[in-house]
Enzyme design. Structure first.
Site, PDB file in Angstrom:
ATOM      1  N   CYS A 188      78.146  19.363  92.624  1.00 40.41           N
ATOM      2  CA  CYS A 188      76.940  19.092  91.831  1.00 40.41           C
ATOM      3  C   CYS A 188      76.532  17.622  91.946  1.00 40.41           C
ATOM      4  O   CYS A 188      75.355  17.289  91.811  1.00 40.41           O
ATOM      5  CB  CYS A 188      77.145  19.483  90.374  1.00 40.41           C
ATOM      6  SG  CYS A 188      78.497  18.622  89.544  1.00 40.41           S
ATOM      7  N   HIS A 483      79.501  17.551  84.601  1.00 42.35           N
ATOM      8  CA  HIS A 483      78.538  18.253  85.446  1.00 42.35           C
ATOM      9  C   HIS A 483      77.274  17.402  85.572  1.00 42.35           C
ATOM     10  O   HIS A 483      76.799  16.822  84.597  1.00 42.35           O
ATOM     11  CB  HIS A 483      78.193  19.612  84.837  1.00 42.35           C
ATOM     12  CG  HIS A 483      77.276  20.435  85.687  1.00 42.35           C
ATOM     13  ND1 HIS A 483      77.589  20.808  86.986  1.00 42.35           N
ATOM     14  CD2 HIS A 483      76.041  20.948  85.436  1.00 42.35           C
ATOM     15  CE1 HIS A 483      76.596  21.523  87.487  1.00 42.35           C
ATOM     16  NE2 HIS A 483      75.645  21.620  86.574  1.00 42.35           N
TER      17      HIS A 483
END
Length: 553
Positions: A188, A483
Site C-alpha cells: 500500500c 495502512h
C-alpha cells in the site's frame, strides 16, 4: 543499476502459498469465484451468504478485517486468523472478505499470486454482461403485460444500451486516470505514492506525451530493467480507460532490483519510496539528458517537477555575521507544531486528539520550519568574522519553489535516549489553496532586516507562489502496522484511492485524515490540468502512444 537478473519474473510467493498450490492447485481459486461479488468499477469482495453479515466464527465479531479460509470456508477475524491456521494444519491461506485479496495467516501479511489475480479479474468480466442494465427481464415482463408499442420502445432502448456497452468504460462516472492498484503483499505504501504521482501534471504530461519512449530506450540501453519504462507502462494502463484494478507487479520487481535493501514484502515507508523513486528516475533520465550538469540544473522530469532550493542562514550572535548556504531539495520535511498540545509519553500507543486539544495547522508547521532556531552549546559553528566557534542562530527559508511542492509531515518520532519510537496521531488542518509568499527567502530576509534591505538578489517577484493541493498520502494505524491511503483531487472533487478501490468522498473525510505526504502544484498548472484531463486521448487497442498535451514539460 543491477544486472544480476535482467529478465522479468513474477515476485515469488510465500512458502505457505506455494505449499497450498502444490497440494490443491487452482481448485480453491476456481471454487472461490462462486463466492465473489463484483461492482461495475472493479471492486471485488467475498460474499459467503448474501443475507448474512460475515462474522468471525470464534468471537462472532464483524468489525475490522475478516478472512475466508480457502480450505474449510470458515471466517475468522485478524485476531483469530493465526490461531485458526495453527489449530488446523494446512489452513494457512485465506482471502480478505472485504478486499478479495490473498492473506497468509502465518506470515500475517497479504500475498500476491498471478493465478488468483486472474481468477478475480475473470469473475469481474463474467459478471459484467448480467450487471449492465437488466433490460432483458424488463422486456420479457413488459411483453406479457403491456402493449406491443411499449414493448418496441423498450426493445429500442435495449438496443441503444447494448450498442453503448463497448464505450462503457470510457463513460465511467469517474474521470480518466482513476484506476485501482492491486495490493501485491503489503504494498500500500507503493500504491499510495503512485496514485499521487499519476495526477502530478508534469509527470502525467511527460509520460502520456511519450517523452520517455520505451522502444527508443531499449535500443539505446542494454539494460532490460528500466524503471522509467515501467512507470510509462503504468501511466498508459491507468489512463487507458480500463477501470479494472491494475497489478503493478513488473514495476515492483524493477524497483526491487534498483533498491535491493528495500526488496521484501514488509511494509515500507511511503516517503522513503517516493525519494527512492525520484532518485531512480533521475539516475536513468539525468544521464541521457544532462551529462555535463549537476543536479541543481538537471532537466530530468523528476527534478523539473519537484526540485526546489532551500536557503540556510546561520548568524553569529556575537558579531552578527551571517553565513548563507543553498541546498537543493525535492520535498520539505515539517515537524508538527506540538507547542500547544498535551504532553504525551514516548510510547508506541496511538492517541486520538480530544475536542479540547489544539490541532496543528500546516501554516503553523511552515512557520515553525522558517522560525529562527538557537543552536545549542554543542552545536557552535565557526564564525569567519570572529575566527572562532560562536553561538549562533539558524533560519531556513525557500529560495526557489518547485512546480510540484511535496510536504512531508514527520509523524514517526524516534528517541535515541529512551530507545523508543512512536507515531504522532495528531490531526493537521490544511488549506486547499496555499500561498507560499511568507516562506520565501526574500520575505524572511526582509522581515529580519526591515528597511535596511531594499533589494534582494534574484527577487522572486515573478515566481508563482500560489499552490493548490491535488493529492494527500495518509497513514492510519500503529507505527509497526499501518495502512496508507491516498486522496486525489480531480476537478475539485476528492476521490479515495485505497489499493484496488476508488471511491468518491467529500472534503470532510479528507480533512479528517492523518496527512503524511501532501502534494501541492502551482495554481496555474492545477487548473490547466483539470482542463486537459477531459481531453486526454484514449489509448487504442494494442497501442500505447498518446498525443502531446499542452501545459508543461
Amino acid at each position: 543499476m543491477s544486472k544480476q537478473n535482467p529478465s522479468y519474473t513474477n515476485p515469488k510467493p510465500c512458502k505457505h502459498l506455494a505449499d497450498y498450490k502444490l497440494r490443491h492447485g487452482l481448485t480453491g481459486f476456481k471454487t472461490l469465484q462462486n463466492c465473489l461479488k463484483t461492482t461495475p468499477y472493479g471492486r471485488t469482495s467475498v460474499s459467503k451468504h448474501k443475507s448474512e453479515t460475515p462474522r468471525c466464527s470464534l468471537c462472532f465479531g464483524y468489525q475490522g478485517r475478516l478472512y475466508f479460509c480457502l480450505i474449510c470456508s470458515s471466517i475468522t477475524c485478524s485476531s483469530h486468523a493465526n490461531g485458526h491456521s495453527q489449530s488446523h494444519h494446512g489452513h494457512e491461506i485465506s482471502v480478505d472478505v472485504e478486499r478479495a485479496e490473498l492473506y497468509c495467516c502465518v506470515c500475517r501479511d497479504q500475498v500476491y499470486d498471478p493465478d488468483f489475480d486472474r481468477a478475480v479479474v475473470s469473475k469481474h468480466f463474467m459478471d459484467m454482461p448480467s450487471n449492465v442494465n437488466g433490460v432483458e427481464g424488463v422486456v420479457e415482463e413488459s411483453n406479457k403485460r403491456r402493449r406491443l408499442g411499449l414493448g418496441l420502445e423498450l426493445e429500442s432502448k435495449r438496443s441503444k444500451r447494448l450498442i453503448s456497452m463497448a464505450d462503457r468504460r470510457a463513460k465511467s462516472i469517474f474521470p480518466l486516470g482513476l484506476r485501482g492498484l492491486n495490493n501485491l503483499g503489503n504494498t500500500c505504501f507503493m500504491n499510495s505514492v503512485l496514485q499521487a504521482l499519476f495526477h502530478a501534471p508534469p509527470l502525467r504530461n511527460y509520460f502520456l506525451s511519450d517523452r520517455h519512449n520505451r522502444q527508443s530506450c531499449r535500443k539505446r540501453s542494454s539494460d532490460r530493467l528500466c524503471l522509467p519504462c515501467d512507470i510509462d507502462v503504468i501511466f498508459s494502463a491507468v489512463f487507458s480507460g480500463d477501470r479494472t484494478p491494475y497489478s503493478p507487479a513488473r514495476f515492483l520487481y524493477s524497483w526491487w532490483q534498483h533498491s535491493e535493501n528495500l526488496a521484501s514484502y514488509e511494509q515500507q515507508d511511503a516517503h522513503e519510496f517516493f525519494i527512492s523513486m525520484l532518485d531512480q528516475i533521475h539516475e536513468k533520465e539525468g544521464k541521457s539528458q544532462n551529462k555535463d550538469k549537476d543536479n541543481r540544473d538537471c532537466q530530468c522530469i523528476a527534478h523539473k517537477a519537484f526540485s526546489g532550493l532551500l536557503r540556510s542562514d546561520v548568524t553569529c550572535t556575537t558579531c552578527g555575521f551571517t553565513s548563507t548556504t543553498y541546498d537543493p531539495c525535492v520535498d520539505i520535511s515539517l515537524n508538527l507544531d506540538m507547542s500547544f498540545c498535551p504532553s504525551t509519553g514516548m510510547t508506541n500507543r496511538t492517541t486520538k486528539p480530544n475536542e479540547n486539544a489544539i490541532i496543528s495547522t500546516l501554516l503553523g508547521c511552515l512557520d515553525l520550519f522558517t522560525r529562527p532556531e538557537k543552536l545549542g552549546p554543542d552545536q557552535k559553528l565557526y564564525c569567519q568574522n570572529c575566527q572562532e566557534r560562536r553561538n549562533s542562530l539558524k533560519q531556513m527559508s525557500i529560495r526557489r519553489l518547485p512546480i510540484v511542492l511535496c510536504l512531508h509531515i514527520k509523524r514517526f518520532e524516534h528517541s535515541t535516549i529512551r530507545k523508543m519510537s512512536r507515531k504522532i496521531d495528531q490531526y493537521l488542518q490544511f488549506p486547499f489553496s496555499l500561498d507560499m509568499t511568507p516562506y520565501l527567502s526574500s520575505s524572511i530576509v526582509r522581515n529580519r532586516f526591515g528597511n535596511r534591505i531594499f533589494a534582494f538578489e534574484g527577487d522572486e517577484s515573478e515566481t508563482c507562489t500560489e499552490f493548490e493541493v491535488f493529492a494527500l498520502v495518509t497513514h492510519s494505524g500503529m507505527l509497526e502496522s499501518g495502512h496508507y491511503v491516498t486522496y486525489v483531487r480531480v476537478r475539485n472533487q476528492w476521490y479515495k484511492c485505497d489499493d484496488a478501490w476508488i471511491t468518491e468522498v467529500d472534503e470532510g473525510v479528507v480533512r479528517a485524515s492523518q496527512c503524511y505526504l501532501m502534494y501541492y502544484v502551482q495554481k496555474g498548472f492545477y487548473y490547466k490540468a483539470s482542463e486537459d484531463l477531459s481531453c486526454l486521448p484514449m489509448s487504442p487497442p494494442g497501442g500505447e502512444s498518446y498525443l502531446p498535451i499542452a501545459g508543461c514539460c
